[in-house]
Design a protein around this motif. Structure first.
Motif, mmCIF file in Angstrom:
data_model
loop_
_atom_site.group_PDB
_atom_site.id
_atom_site.type_symbol
_atom_site.label_atom_id
_atom_site.label_comp_id
_atom_site.label_asym_id
_atom_site.label_seq_id
_atom_site.Cartn_x
_atom_site.Cartn_y
_atom_site.Cartn_z
ATOM 1 N N HIS A 180 5.340 4.375 12.516
ATOM 2 C CA HIS A 180 5.194 4.654 11.038
ATOM 3 C C HIS A 180 6.147 5.519 10.507
ATOM 4 O O HIS A 180 5.666 6.639 10.626
ATOM 5 C CB HIS A 180 3.776 4.551 10.592
ATOM 6 C CG HIS A 180 3.394 4.690 9.417
ATOM 7 N ND1 HIS A 180 3.022 3.621 8.596
ATOM 8 C CD2 HIS A 180 3.742 5.518 8.315
ATOM 9 C CE1 HIS A 180 2.868 4.045 7.317
ATOM 10 N NE2 HIS A 180 3.166 5.167 7.266
ATOM 11 N N ASN A 233 8.792 4.434 3.226
ATOM 12 C CA ASN A 233 8.918 4.118 4.730
ATOM 13 C C ASN A 233 10.389 3.603 4.816
ATOM 14 O O ASN A 233 10.898 3.055 3.938
ATOM 15 C CB ASN A 233 7.868 2.905 4.939
ATOM 16 C CG ASN A 233 6.412 3.263 4.780
ATOM 17 O OD1 ASN A 233 5.985 3.517 3.684
ATOM 18 N ND2 ASN A 233 5.695 3.636 5.969
ATOM 19 N N HIS A 260 8.810 7.384 8.113
ATOM 20 C CA HIS A 260 9.186 7.505 6.601
ATOM 21 C C HIS A 260 10.632 7.740 6.553
ATOM 22 O O HIS A 260 11.033 8.424 7.982
ATOM 23 C CB HIS A 260 8.571 8.453 5.658
ATOM 24 C CG HIS A 260 7.225 7.744 5.354
ATOM 25 N ND1 HIS A 260 7.169 7.394 4.005
ATOM 26 C CD2 HIS A 260 6.012 7.615 5.983
ATOM 27 C CE1 HIS A 260 5.899 6.807 3.854
ATOM 28 N NE2 HIS A 260 5.138 6.949 5.108
ATOM 29 N N ARG A 297 0.862 -1.211 0.196
ATOM 30 C CA ARG A 297 0.114 -0.107 -0.106
ATOM 31 C C ARG A 297 0.771 1.423 0.001
ATOM 32 O O ARG A 297 0.940 2.000 -1.154
ATOM 33 C CB ARG A 297 -1.062 -0.001 1.184
ATOM 34 C CG ARG A 297 -1.955 0.937 0.983
ATOM 35 C CD ARG A 297 -1.646 2.569 1.413
ATOM 36 N NE ARG A 297 -1.073 2.573 2.882
ATOM 37 C CZ ARG A 297 -0.754 3.705 3.502
ATOM 38 N NH1 ARG A 297 -0.458 4.727 2.934
ATOM 39 N NH2 ARG A 297 -0.375 3.525 4.724
ATOM 40 N N ASP A 298 1.409 1.699 1.205
ATOM 41 C CA ASP A 298 2.658 2.845 1.099
ATOM 42 C C ASP A 298 3.423 2.787 0.046
ATOM 43 O O ASP A 298 3.743 3.792 -0.545
ATOM 44 C CB ASP A 298 2.852 3.010 2.687
ATOM 45 C CG ASP A 298 2.850 4.399 3.053
ATOM 46 O OD1 ASP A 298 2.721 5.232 2.187
ATOM 47 O OD2 ASP A 298 3.037 4.711 4.175
HETATM 48 MG MG MG Z 1 2.953 6.237 5.272
#
Ligand code: MG
Ligand code: HMG
Length: 296
Positions: free
Chosen positions: A204, A246, A206, A13-14
């Protein structure tokens, strides 16, 4: 530090939502299967958002349907009731709603204020709970916003508390633009843990400024035990200009292995999964560990 963490793999997804090269549904399914084969037990596989906003995630229903039978927990992003209905129809068992700690990003990302977004999530969470679907909550821009600059930790605590009180089982704290540093991460986790148990907070991060691993290490020392990461270190958010991917799952797993912390992930198979999706994208994965192991 000798214990266990749970990794939430967000690569499909990300990692892929911002790719210019369209990645086919088949390749996304193969990516998820490879990740589960590498031992990742929680994988975010797509999002049910406007296809005009994020065309890369079109076909998330097909991806979810194709992997549901595998022995892992699959997550999908849902911004509103329309997305909820599509996710439920595709058989979602866990959804993630996503709010922001800053107004500028909320407006750019989901076209409403933070308060409006929370109002939108209320019926989604109520319906999901009644349908037996678990809801995870994201808070973006917890350490800085691409539009508003510095973010007051209290705003993060406020949104975190709101999502928790609405019934999210876990809150993922997103350093969307990767500007955080370990001291700030420690302070933020401590502040959020006043409202939500530390074991229900996810990191989470990045890696835009190369701080993600250091930030995770600081978070582990504070007692946080859930880490969101993306195989290969792919990704970024289309509404966070300049933000890179990420933290790479293989970089996290390499560090955890060195610390004696169990993640259940097979590094070699994970690197193979990252290499395969990087080949689809057409450029090497940014992960340092994958680059090092490929060079061996
Ligand atoms: Mg993200
Ligand atoms: P809007 O334009 O305000 O929504 O967008 P709307 O309700 O007015 O609808 C506009 C159009 O979108 C309509 O279609 C709706 O049917 C359609 P039209 O009549 O124009 O043909 N629509 C939908 N279609 C499919 N699924 C839906 C849906 N909802 C409306 N669920 C909206 C508001 C939230 C929909 C839009 O802004 C959107 O989809 N945003 C998604 C943005 C996104 O996915 N961003 C990336 C994920 S967040 C992230 O990466 C951060 C995170 O990783 C954590 C971190 O790093 O911090 C999670």
């Amino acid at each position: 530090m000798s214990d266990t963490v749970r990794i939430v793999e967000v690569g499909p997804r990300d990692g892929l939502q911002n790719e210019k090269t369209p990645i086919s549904v088949e390749a996304r399914i193969a990516f998820v299967k490879a990740l589960v084969g590498a031992g990742l037990s929680t994988v975010e596989v797509g999002s049910f958002v406007s296809p005009k906003a994020v065309p890369q995630m079109t076909g998330s229903d097909e991806v979810l349907r194709a992997v549901q039978h595998l022995p892992a927990e699959f997550h999908v992003l849902v911004p509103n009731e329309k997305g909820y209905e599509a996710a439920r129809a595709a058989g979602a068992k866990v959804i993630a709603v996503f709010a922001s700690a800053s107004e500028g990003f909320s407006r750019a990302n989901i076209n409403c204020s933070v308060a409006e977004s929370v109002e939108r999530f209320k019926p989604v969470i109520t319906r999901a709970t009644a349908d037996g679907i678990k809801v995870r909550g994201y808070v973006s821009c917890v350490l800085g916003c691409p539009y508003d600059g510095a973010v007051d930790p209290q705003s993060v605590v406020d949104v975190t508390t709101l999502l928790w009180d609405l019934g999210c089982y876990e809150i993922s704290l997103g350093d969307t633009i990767g500007v955080g540093t370990p001291k700030k991460v420690r302070e933020l986790l401590r502040a959020c843990a006043e409202a939500v148990p530390m074991h229900s907070l996810a990191m989470h991060f990045h890696d835009t400024y190369g701080q993600a691993l250091a930030n995770i290490y600081a978070g582990l020392e504070e007692g946080a035990r859930v880490i969101d990461s993306a195989a290969g270190g792919l990704g970024g958010c289309p509404y966070a200009p300049g933000a890179s991917g990420n933290v790479a799952t293989e970089d996290v797993v390499y560090m955890l292995n060195g610390l004696g912390v169990t993640s259940g992930v097979d590094l070699e198979r994970l690197v193979a999964a990252s290499n395969a999706i990087a080949a689809e994208i057409g450029r090497p994965a940014p992960s340092r560990v994958t680059a090092a192991l490929n060079a061996k």
